[in-house]
Design a protein around this motif. Structure first.
Motif, PDB file in Angstrom:
ATOM      1  N   ALA A  49       0.833  -1.206   0.000  1.00 33.26           N
ATOM      2  CA  ALA A  49       0.000   0.000   0.000  1.00 33.26           C
ATOM      3  C   ALA A  49       0.866   1.253   0.000  1.00 33.26           C
ATOM      4  O   ALA A  49       0.558   2.228  -0.696  1.00 33.26           O
ATOM      5  N   THR A  50       1.941   1.246   0.756  1.00 36.00           N
ATOM      6  CA  THR A  50       2.844   2.396   0.793  1.00 36.00           C
ATOM      7  C   THR A  50       3.410   2.665  -0.591  1.00 36.00           C
ATOM      8  O   THR A  50       3.403   3.810  -1.063  1.00 36.00           O
ATOM      9  N   PHE A  51       3.893   1.633  -1.244  1.00 29.12           N
ATOM     10  CA  PHE A  51       4.454   1.801  -2.588  1.00 29.12           C
ATOM     11  C   PHE A  51       3.404   2.359  -3.546  1.00 29.12           C
ATOM     12  O   PHE A  51       3.653   3.316  -4.283  1.00 29.12           O
ATOM     13  N   ALA A  52       2.204   1.788  -3.543  1.00 24.07           N
ATOM     14  CA  ALA A  52       1.153   2.211  -4.466  1.00 24.07           C
ATOM     15  C   ALA A  52       0.703   3.648  -4.205  1.00 24.07           C
ATOM     16  O   ALA A  52       0.549   4.443  -5.143  1.00 24.07           O
ATOM     17  N   LEU A  53       0.503   3.999  -2.948  1.00 23.96           N
ATOM     18  CA  LEU A  53       0.058   5.358  -2.628  1.00 23.96           C
ATOM     19  C   LEU A  53       1.143   6.388  -2.911  1.00 23.96           C
ATOM     20  O   LEU A  53       0.853   7.489  -3.365  1.00 23.96           O
ATOM     21  N   ALA A  54       2.394   6.033  -2.658  1.00 28.26           N
ATOM     22  CA  ALA A  54       3.496   6.948  -2.948  1.00 28.26           C
ATOM     23  C   ALA A  54       3.592   7.210  -4.450  1.00 28.26           C
ATOM     24  O   ALA A  54       3.770   8.353  -4.884  1.00 28.26           O
TER      25      ALA A  54
END
Length: 112
Positions: free
Chosen positions: A21-26
């Motif tokens: 999720a962190t990778f996608a949102l970033a």
């Protein structure tokens, strides 16, 4: 500004979801692929610090637009110890880091 919140058990499966999720949102916020991966690694390290401090449940809040701020906390206050390697990972992979006395970890990364 957009906000996403995740809550789940302090276990390996949930940590994988947080990292993804962190990778996608970033990336959605406009961070480069390298910056997105760095922030995902920092979020993973922060979660592992809380797991090592015996966290049972984690709450992760993402606030993003042109920058990403991630607050990682437990459902009950914890005293956390950050070793030198973890501190190096967190400071080198983010533009901002704070850890309060209750174990709440804030990570920030600006879009470049």
């Amino acid at each position: 500004m957009r906000t996403v919140e995740m809550r789940g058990p302090a276990d390996v499966v949930f940590l994988r979801l947080i990292r993804s999720a962190t990778f996608a949102l970033a990336a959605t916020a406009g961070l480069s692929l390298d910056d997105s991966e760095e922030l995902a690694l920092a979020a993973d390290e922060a979660c592992n610090i809380l797991v090592a401090a015996d966290a049972v449940e984690l709450k992760v809040t993402f606030v993003y637009e042109e920058r990403v701020a991630i607050t990682i906390e437990t459902t009950s206050p914890l005293t956390v110890k950050v070793d030198t390697v973890s501190e190096l990972i967190l400071t080198s992979m983010t533009d901002g880091l704070s850890i309060d006395s209750n174990g709440v970890i804030l990570l920030e990364k600006e879009a470049t």
